[in-house]
Design a protein around this motif. Structure first.
Motif, PDB file in Angstrom:
ATOM      1  N   TYR A 109       0.932  -1.295  -0.060  1.00 14.05           N
ATOM      2  CA  TYR A 109      -0.042  -0.088   0.124  1.00 14.05           C
ATOM      3  C   TYR A 109       0.971   1.392   0.009  1.00 14.05           C
ATOM      4  CZ  TYR A 109      -4.351  -2.630   1.024  1.00 14.05           C
ATOM      5  OH  TYR A 109      -5.487  -3.443   0.952  1.00 14.05           O
ATOM      6  N   LEU A 110       0.823   2.167  -0.891  1.00 12.73           N
ATOM      7  CA  LEU A 110       1.376   3.215  -1.127  1.00 12.73           C
ATOM      8  C   LEU A 110       0.617   4.694  -0.635  1.00 12.73           C
ATOM      9  CD1 LEU A 110       3.116   2.807  -4.318  1.00 12.73           C
ATOM     10  CD2 LEU A 110       3.934   1.923  -2.124  1.00 12.73           C
ATOM     11  N   ARG A 111       1.269   5.471   0.159  1.00 10.77           N
ATOM     12  CA  ARG A 111       0.368   6.440   0.538  1.00 10.77           C
ATOM     13  C   ARG A 111       0.078   7.414  -0.786  1.00 10.77           C
ATOM     14  NH1 ARG A 111      -1.636   6.200   5.605  1.00 10.77           N
ATOM     15  NH2 ARG A 111      -0.066   5.935   7.186  1.00 10.77           N
ATOM     16  N   ARG A 112      -1.110   7.830  -0.804  1.00 12.81           N
ATOM     17  CA  ARG A 112      -1.602   8.963  -1.641  1.00 12.81           C
ATOM     18  C   ARG A 112      -0.666   9.966  -1.835  1.00 12.81           C
ATOM     19  NH1 ARG A 112      -6.306   9.961  -4.648  1.00 12.81           N
ATOM     20  NH2 ARG A 112      -7.307   8.299  -3.295  1.00 12.81           N
ATOM     21  N   THR A 113      -0.237  10.725  -0.534  1.00 16.84           N
ATOM     22  CA  THR A 113       0.571  11.763  -0.497  1.00 16.84           C
ATOM     23  C   THR A 113       2.271  11.450  -1.055  1.00 16.84           C
ATOM     24  OG1 THR A 113       1.128  11.335   1.802  1.00 16.84           O
ATOM     25  CG2 THR A 113      -0.557  12.759   1.326  1.00 16.84           C
ATOM     26  N   LEU A 114       2.298  10.161  -0.845  1.00 18.77           N
ATOM     27  CA  LEU A 114       3.886   9.809  -1.865  1.00 18.77           C
ATOM     28  C   LEU A 114       3.578  10.046  -3.141  1.00 18.77           C
ATOM     29  CD1 LEU A 114       6.776   8.672  -1.597  1.00 18.77           C
ATOM     30  CD2 LEU A 114       5.590   6.465  -1.733  1.00 18.77           C
ATOM     31  N   ILE A 115       2.687   9.649  -3.828  1.00 21.93           N
ATOM     32  CA  ILE A 115       2.236   9.562  -5.006  1.00 21.93           C
ATOM     33  C   ILE A 115       2.416  10.987  -5.508  1.00 21.93           C
ATOM     34  CG2 ILE A 115       0.773   8.957  -7.210  1.00 21.93           C
ATOM     35  CD1 ILE A 115       2.223   6.542  -6.082  1.00 21.93           C
ATOM     36  N   GLU A 116       1.410  11.696  -4.917  1.00 21.83           N
ATOM     37  CA  GLU A 116       1.431  13.264  -5.309  1.00 21.83           C
ATOM     38  C   GLU A 116       2.955  14.019  -5.334  1.00 21.83           C
ATOM     39  OE1 GLU A 116      -1.360  14.986  -2.907  1.00 21.83           O
ATOM     40  OE2 GLU A 116      -3.130  13.934  -3.845  1.00 21.83           O
ATOM     41  N   GLU A 117       3.710  13.494  -4.222  1.00 14.13           N
ATOM     42  CA  GLU A 117       4.987  14.115  -4.046  1.00 14.13           C
ATOM     43  C   GLU A 117       5.975  13.996  -5.068  1.00 14.13           C
ATOM     44  OE1 GLU A 117       8.824  13.611  -0.963  1.00 14.13           O
ATOM     45  OE2 GLU A 117       6.728  12.962  -0.176  1.00 14.13           O
ATOM     46  N   VAL A 118       5.905  12.393  -5.509  1.00 11.76           N
ATOM     47  CA  VAL A 118       6.856  12.231  -6.779  1.00 11.76           C
ATOM     48  C   VAL A 118       6.336  12.605  -7.900  1.00 11.76           C
ATOM     49  CG1 VAL A 118       7.553  10.007  -8.138  1.00 11.76           C
ATOM     50  CG2 VAL A 118       7.498   9.952  -5.503  1.00 11.76           C
ATOM     51  N   ALA A 119       4.926  12.871  -8.130  1.00 12.22           N
ATOM     52  CA  ALA A 119       4.362  13.262  -9.295  1.00 12.22           C
ATOM     53  C   ALA A 119       4.780  14.785  -9.540  1.00 12.22           C
ATOM     54  CB  ALA A 119       2.821  13.111  -9.235  1.00 12.22           C
ATOM     55  N   ASP A 121       7.374  16.060  -8.939  1.00 10.39           N
ATOM     56  CA  ASP A 121       8.853  16.130  -9.263  1.00 10.39           C
ATOM     57  C   ASP A 121       8.963  15.986 -10.852  1.00 10.39           C
ATOM     58  OD1 ASP A 121       9.873  17.235  -6.782  1.00 10.39           O
ATOM     59  OD2 ASP A 121      10.295  14.914  -6.348  1.00 10.39           O
ATOM     60  N   ILE A 122       8.056  14.929 -11.293  1.00  9.04           N
ATOM     61  CA  ILE A 122       8.555  14.437 -12.793  1.00  9.04           C
ATOM     62  C   ILE A 122       7.387  14.549 -13.744  1.00  9.04           C
ATOM     63  CG2 ILE A 122       9.770  12.440 -11.702  1.00  9.04           C
ATOM     64  CD1 ILE A 122       7.433  10.592 -12.108  1.00  9.04           C
ATOM     65  N   VAL A 123       6.285  15.367 -13.419  1.00  6.95           N
ATOM     66  CA  VAL A 123       5.104  15.361 -14.470  1.00  6.95           C
ATOM     67  C   VAL A 123       4.695  17.064 -14.264  1.00  6.95           C
ATOM     68  CG1 VAL A 123       4.490  13.200 -14.880  1.00  6.95           C
ATOM     69  CG2 VAL A 123       3.176  14.667 -13.291  1.00  6.95           C
ATOM     70  N   PRO A 124       4.253  17.666 -15.155  1.00  7.25           N
ATOM     71  CA  PRO A 124       4.003  18.886 -15.066  1.00  7.25           C
ATOM     72  C   PRO A 124       2.389  19.148 -14.669  1.00  7.25           C
ATOM     73  CG  PRO A 124       3.629  18.516 -17.230  1.00  7.25           C
ATOM     74  CD  PRO A 124       4.558  17.341 -16.627  1.00  7.25           C
ATOM     75  N   ALA A 174       7.437   6.554  -8.941  1.00  5.56           N
ATOM     76  CA  ALA A 174       7.914   7.209 -10.434  1.00  5.56           C
ATOM     77  C   ALA A 174       7.372   6.388 -11.415  1.00  5.56           C
ATOM     78  CB  ALA A 174       9.384   7.662 -10.046  1.00  5.56           C
ATOM     79  N   ARG A 175       7.734   4.901 -11.176  1.00  6.51           N
ATOM     80  CA  ARG A 175       7.191   4.315 -12.231  1.00  6.51           C
ATOM     81  C   ARG A 175       5.723   4.089 -12.759  1.00  6.51           C
ATOM     82  NH1 ARG A 175       9.316   1.684 -16.965  1.00  6.51           N
ATOM     83  NH2 ARG A 175       8.059  -0.404 -17.120  1.00  6.51           N
ATOM     84  N   LEU A 176       4.858   4.120 -11.607  1.00  7.27           N
ATOM     85  CA  LEU A 176       3.303   4.135 -11.699  1.00  7.27           C
ATOM     86  C   LEU A 176       2.957   5.545 -12.106  1.00  7.27           C
ATOM     87  CD1 LEU A 176       2.456   2.591  -8.289  1.00  7.27           C
ATOM     88  CD2 LEU A 176       2.582   1.473 -10.264  1.00  7.27           C
ATOM     89  N   VAL A 177       3.667   6.603 -11.841  1.00  6.16           N
ATOM     90  CA  VAL A 177       3.129   7.896 -12.355  1.00  6.16           C
ATOM     91  C   VAL A 177       3.360   7.788 -14.049  1.00  6.16           C
ATOM     92  CG1 VAL A 177       3.638  10.315 -12.410  1.00  6.16           C
ATOM     93  CG2 VAL A 177       3.121   9.032 -10.189  1.00  6.16           C
ATOM     94  N   ARG A 178       4.771   7.483 -14.187  1.00  4.60           N
ATOM     95  CA  ARG A 178       5.098   7.671 -15.683  1.00  4.60           C
ATOM     96  C   ARG A 178       4.347   6.444 -16.468  1.00  4.60           C
ATOM     97  NH1 ARG A 178       7.197  10.755 -18.630  1.00  4.60           N
ATOM     98  NH2 ARG A 178       8.580   9.326 -19.830  1.00  4.60           N
TER      99      ARG A 178
END
Length: 303
Positions: A109-119, A121-124, A174-178
């Motif tokens: 289980y990954l925190r939603r806030t972690l996904i947003e934090e990584v996103a 940095d890597i997507v506009p 990062a992989r999930l976002v990309r």
């Protein structure tokens, strides 16, 4: 971990691992991790509905294949998921699932806030608007390798590895976002496969994964997709990036890697279980793809 101060506990999950009959083998409870919750378990067949939680679930199938039926709203789908297949459920989604057989799994289980934090940095754009796309049975070798590293930390019971896990979970995010989100580039392979996930190529891939131990000809695989062999071969290469026979050999090698790591089966039996003509055939292709022999790979994985 920096993404969230409070510890991520089992009470914040869907509770799948706590279902009656499941054998829990390792969890992250003892580590105090806050950006993820992780567990390894042997699941028994079940059918149940789950209410949405805030955070994102990733399930890696460690063995199989197994029949899985999933319902999201009014959409239903069934699939035979092989070892290495992923089942992901973004936070905020109610779902139902029927597991058709016993299964060894790794849950993250990954925190939603972690996904947003990584996103961020890597997507506009606004990272809060980045939505993960559910995965139903498809494999992602990078996510699989990263998840297996986290499993190894769980099973080795080494709290000193917390910083390493932090890097791993951010790489997964990062992989999930990309590759598996609404911000994924349209031209990448994972996105293209998702677009045809209910179509002809998905049927062919499902067929290959469910019949790896059998001798498979191009015409048979193309027939599962309802296409002529030549048309199928062109469409497959365009969408997936390799020819069907190359993809099939990769699937067989990946299954062999899992069996070498997870079981004590003799190499000759693994060769036949993965669809290789004999042990020599497995050894030759395994060394081509992995750089070592099956025996050396097994020895290295077991330390």
């Amino acid at each position: 971990m920096a993404a969230q101060a409070r510890q991520f506990t089992v009470d914040e999950t869907h509770g799948i691992l706590l279902r009656p009959g499941n054998a829990i083998q390792a969890t992250s409870d003892r580590y105090g991790w806050s950006s993820l919750y992780a567990s390894v378990q042997r699941e028994v067949p079940y059918e149940a509905a789950f209410t949405a939680v805030d955070d994102h679930l990733l399930i890696l199938h460690l063995d199989g294949p197994v029949d899985v039926h999933r319902r999201l709203g009014d959409r239903e789908a069934s699939r035979v998921i092989p070892p290495g297949g992923l089942f992901t459920m973004p936070g905020g989604m109610d779902f139902s699932v029927r597991l058709g057989g016993p299964l060894q799994t790794l849950h993250l289980y990954l925190r939603r806030t972690l996904i947003e934090e990584v996103a961020a940095d890597i997507v506009p754009g606004d990272p809060a608007q980045v939505a993960l796309v559910p995965i139903f049975g498809d494999g992602d070798r990078l996510v699989e390798r990263l998840m297996l590293e986290i499993r190894d930390v769980l099973e080795n019971c080494d709290p000193a590895e917390t910083a390493y896990v932090d890097y791993l979970v951010r790489a997964i995010a990062a992989r999930l976002v990309r590759e598996h989100s609404t911000r994924s580039p349209p031209q990448n392979t994972a996105y293209m496969r998702a677009r045809v996930g209910r179509g002809q190529l998905a049927k062919a891939i499902d067929y290959m994964e469910a019949h790896l131990e059998e001798p498979l000809e191009l015409a048979t695989i193309a027939g599962a997709a309802g296409l002529s062999p030549s048309h199928f071969a062109r469409q497959f290469r365009t969408a997936v990036g390799v020819a069907p026979h190359q993809y099939l050999m990769q699937l067989r090698t990946e299954r062999a890697k899992r069996l070498l790591s997870e079981t004590t089966q003799p190499v000759v039996d693994i060769a036949f279980a993965c669809g290789f003509a004999n042990q020599e055939h497995l050894t030759r292709l395994f060394k081509r793809f992995c750089g070592v022999t099956p025996a050396a790979y097994r020895k290295a994985r077991r330390g």
